[in-house]
Design an enzyme around this catalytic site. Structure first.
Site, short mmCIF file in Angstrom:
data_model
loop_
_atom_site.label_atom_id
_atom_site.label_comp_id
_atom_site.label_asym_id
_atom_site.label_seq_id
_atom_site.Cartn_x
_atom_site.Cartn_y
_atom_site.Cartn_z
N LYS A 9 59.40 10.63 -1.41
CA LYS A 9 60.37 9.08 -1.56
C LYS A 9 60.60 8.19 -2.36
CE LYS A 9 59.42 8.96 3.66
NZ LYS A 9 59.26 8.68 4.92
N TYR A 49 67.62 11.11 9.34
CA TYR A 49 66.84 10.60 10.23
C TYR A 49 67.86 10.28 12.07
CZ TYR A 49 63.26 10.10 6.83
OH TYR A 49 62.16 10.09 6.21
N PHE A 57 62.90 0.14 12.78
CA PHE A 57 63.13 0.17 11.59
C PHE A 57 63.86 0.98 11.73
CE2 PHE A 57 60.90 3.90 14.25
CZ PHE A 57 60.96 4.56 13.56
N ARG A 85 51.77 18.82 6.39
CA ARG A 85 51.58 17.44 7.41
C ARG A 85 50.54 16.61 7.37
NH1 ARG A 85 56.03 14.21 9.41
NH2 ARG A 85 54.62 14.22 11.52
N ARG A 102 49.03 9.66 1.81
CA ARG A 102 49.76 8.35 2.37
C ARG A 102 48.43 7.73 2.55
NH1 ARG A 102 53.51 10.19 7.74
NH2 ARG A 102 55.30 10.41 6.50
N ASN A 112 55.77 5.01 2.63
CA ASN A 112 54.77 6.11 3.05
C ASN A 112 55.19 7.17 1.70
OD1 ASN A 112 57.12 6.92 4.49
ND2 ASN A 112 55.48 7.19 6.13
N HIS A 115 58.36 12.56 3.50
CA HIS A 115 58.50 13.17 4.18
C HIS A 115 57.96 14.92 4.08
CE1 HIS A 115 61.15 14.34 7.67
NE2 HIS A 115 61.11 15.36 6.65
N GLU A 126 66.50 20.94 8.10
CA GLU A 126 66.38 19.85 6.63
C GLU A 126 66.45 20.25 5.68
OE1 GLU A 126 62.17 17.23 7.83
OE2 GLU A 126 63.51 16.32 9.83
P1 IDP Z 1 56.51 10.93 10.17
O1 IDP Z 1 57.48 10.29 8.77
O2 IDP Z 1 55.28 10.50 10.04
O3 IDP Z 1 56.75 11.78 11.08
P2 IDP Z 1 58.11 9.26 11.51
O4 IDP Z 1 57.94 8.51 13.02
O5 IDP Z 1 59.06 10.36 11.71
O6 IDP Z 1 56.61 9.41 10.61
O7 IDP Z 1 59.32 8.00 11.30
C1 IDP Z 1 59.88 8.62 10.26
C2 IDP Z 1 59.92 7.37 8.84
O8 IDP Z 1 60.19 6.43 9.61
C3 IDP Z 1 58.62 7.27 8.52
O9 IDP Z 1 57.79 8.22 7.74
C4 IDP Z 1 58.06 5.80 8.00
O10 IDP Z 1 58.83 5.71 6.33
C5 IDP Z 1 59.05 5.01 9.27
N1 IDP Z 1 58.48 4.21 9.72
C6 IDP Z 1 58.32 4.59 11.14
N2 IDP Z 1 57.63 3.87 11.92
C7 IDP Z 1 57.87 2.67 11.48
C8 IDP Z 1 57.24 1.42 11.48
O11 IDP Z 1 57.41 1.32 12.96
N3 IDP Z 1 58.10 0.14 10.29
C9 IDP Z 1 58.52 1.16 9.42
N4 IDP Z 1 58.59 2.12 9.31
C10 IDP Z 1 58.42 3.28 10.07
MG MG Z 2 58.59 12.39 11.48
#
Ligand code: IDP
Ligand code: MG
Length: 156
Positions: A9, A49, A57, A85, A102, A112, A115, A126
């Site tokens: 990212k 997304y 968010f 993952r 992370r 974070n 992805h 994807e």
């Molecule tokens: P993942 O990337 O671990 O699969 P997901 O729940 O699919 O997590 O969320 C996608 C992305 O959205 C996360 O990687 C993060 O960048 C962002 N995200 C998810 N939840 C939050 C939040 O509560 N606050 C801010 N950003 C969030």
């Molecule tokens: Mg995800």
């Protein structure tokens, strides 16, 4: 063999962490079969997304992902989707385990770093969003026979 879609990212690129993150996957024995540096358009971010559309968010996530270049990778290996993952760690940098990408490189819950596709269906979808089929390369890795036991029907 599975192929998964990984995105380093904008924060990973801006913080100069691309090489160290790629090294973790290479060290593990995961093969890089595609790489593309790009600036993600708002339209592509929205498609990628789309399952998060409407969440609190979401707008911030799309802004973040389109704010600066990313490095998109196609990574291959036996069980690569789950392995990547696991190596990424939990979503939030504040709670991701030490030893994960992370967990070791960030503290933020929004920024974070990485992805990774979370299922074979997501990986197929994807990979199709970010790569043309000819941009994912079938190449013979010289070390393959030492990364996997190739004596049986399947790499093990
Ligand atoms: P993942 O990337 O671990 O699969 P997901 O729940 O699919 O997590 O969320 C996608 C992305 O959205 C996360 O990687 C993060 O960048 C962002 N995200 C998810 N939840 C939050 C939040 O509560 N606050 C801010 N950003 C969030
Ligand atoms: Mg995800």
């Amino acid at each position: 063999m599975e192929t998964t879609l990984i995105i380093l990212k904008p924060d990973a690129v801006q913080r100069g962490l691309m090489g160290r993150i790629i090294s973790r996957f290479e060290d593990k024995g995961i093969q890089v079969v595609g790489a593309r540096m790009m600036k993600i358009s708002p339209e592509l971010a929205a498609t990628h997304y789309e399952s998060h559309h409407g969440k609190p968010f979401y707008d911030g996530l799309v802004n973040f992902m389109t704010s600066s270049p990313v490095l998109v990778l196609a990574l291959r290996g036996v069980g690569a989707i789950a392995i990547c993952r696991k190596m990424m760690g939990a979503t939030f940098g504040s709670s991701a385990d030490a030893g994960t990408i992370r967990g070791d490189f960030g503290v933020s819950n929004s920024f974070n770093l990485i992805h990774g596709s979370d299922s074979p269906e997501a990986a197929e979808r994807e990979l199709g969003l970010f790569f043309k089929s000819e941009e994912i390369l079938e190449w013979d890795r010289a070390s393959e026979g030492w990364v996997y036991d190739l004596s049986g029907d399947e790499p093990e």
